[in-house]
Design a protein around this motif. Sequence first.
Motif, short mmCIF file in Angstrom:
data_model
loop_
_atom_site.label_atom_id
_atom_site.label_comp_id
_atom_site.label_asym_id
_atom_site.label_seq_id
_atom_site.Cartn_x
_atom_site.Cartn_y
_atom_site.Cartn_z
N HIS A 1 0.60 5.51 -0.33
CA HIS A 1 -0.26 6.69 -0.34
C HIS A 1 0.63 7.92 -0.34
N GLU B 1 -2.56 5.41 -3.96
CA GLU B 1 -3.38 6.61 -3.86
C GLU B 1 -2.47 7.83 -3.93
N ARG C 1 -0.68 -3.38 -4.09
CA ARG C 1 -2.10 -3.63 -4.33
C ARG C 1 -2.95 -2.35 -4.30
N ALA C 2 -2.47 -1.32 -3.62
CA ALA C 2 -3.25 -0.08 -3.53
C ALA C 2 -2.31 1.11 -3.68
N THR D 1 -6.15 5.34 -7.00
CA THR D 1 -7.03 6.44 -6.60
C THR D 1 -6.32 7.77 -6.80
N SER E 1 0.84 -1.19 0.00
CA SER E 1 0.00 0.00 0.00
C SER E 1 0.88 1.24 0.00
N GLU F 1 -4.79 -3.49 -7.31
CA GLU F 1 -6.25 -3.63 -7.27
C GLU F 1 -6.96 -2.27 -7.35
N SER F 2 -6.35 -1.21 -6.78
CA SER F 2 -7.00 0.09 -6.79
C SER F 2 -5.98 1.20 -7.03
#
Length: 442
Positions: free
Chosen positions: A358, A386, A383-384, A413, A356, A410-411
């Motif tokens: 961010h 942002e 996987r993520a 943003t 992750s 997966e995402s």
Amino acid sequence: MQTVDNSEVNFSSLPADINDELRNIVHDIRRILTTDRSQVIIPDLETEYSSSTDNQWAFEFGAHQSIRAIIAEREQQLHAVSQEISGLKTVVDIFNNLHEQLVEKKAKIKQSMELHKGFVSPLWSLPNEILSKIFVHCLPDDKHLSLAQNEAPVLFTRVCKKWRGVAVGTSELWYRHRLNLKGKKDLQQQDNLYHLCLERSKGRPLSLVINCYAHQMLKLRKFLRPYYSHHIASISLPCFRGTRKVLGEFQALQELTLDNTTSRTSSTIATCLPILPLTVRSLKVKGSFSLDRNLPPIPALTHLMHIEVSFCSLSVVLRLIRPSSNLSSLVIKQYTSERIPPVDSAQVLTHTALQSLHILDTNMSAASLLPGLFNILSLPNLRALEVSGSQAWPQEEAKAFLTRSNCPLESLTFGAKIVTTDEQRAEYVALIPSLVVSHFVL
């Protein structure tokens, strides 16, 4: 002649609890209002001199005597009406006082009635387990609570015996606290209070946010000493020179926040990192900081699973994550800009644990971080992702980063201020068909 007619005023029987003096006054008023004196008579004050517009009487001796007699009469009348007004004011004051007492009596009766209504409310028949869960949901939004008397959870203990018993027995109410030492010369009272909270937490590890001045670090060490061994799992500390000595004594700390927003130097953080307890799994640093090239190794980094930093450069970020082999989550806020040289494939940092990423609250001055970060990192298990802020979006570098990482993203943003087109977002889905691309819109 003007009159005020009160002849229709009629008093009902007086309450039995009115005192004798007031009873006599009420009887006198009733007598006055039900006799011939029930009319307030306004006397005719016109005289033969009232209509005069000049001083023609000033030179007549007989007129002087007559006028003086009128003045004397008016003085008597004024004195009499003043006496009546004074007496009426006394009566009004007494009645106002009686009214206040009756209002207070009404309020107490109403309060007693509402209290006894509560006794038959379904709330009092709730099982303690349900009431306990309600208390937890009623806590303020702030993750860490003060122990003010008029706020939850302390407030729950002051309602009734049952609520106190349930609140004291609910450990979830007593393990997260905000400790403000600023302006507190004597810590004994707070020490007793937090010892009490420790008992009520029933072995649940404590989570504390500390707010204090630099000169209070020694007092803070003494205050925390009973909890060092195994009671504190999470703590937020202001970063001063004395913070280093406080950190060195924790034995079971898992989450640490170092607040450097009030420090005058960015090097204070660097002195704390090498002695981080090896039990720490989450590290958050607030405020700007830098890492000197001669800084000794930071053993705790190999155990960290989450890092959150702000106001730092890309080189600092890389220096933190490179040895953090177990790091699964990274948050970067408000990073500072720096010149980033070209990166070849041999310099790419591959991190296999990070899942992750961010990058938040950035500004135009830091626009170089994103392409630099994308060029130097390879995250095969990401996987993520942002990203928010106002910098230009490096489309080509981002595509190259995802291609190089070959990750199961997966995402993806985007924040509201990052501008991307439908075609650009479609390119990411073409690279990873299962990817969900989101774009916040203001």
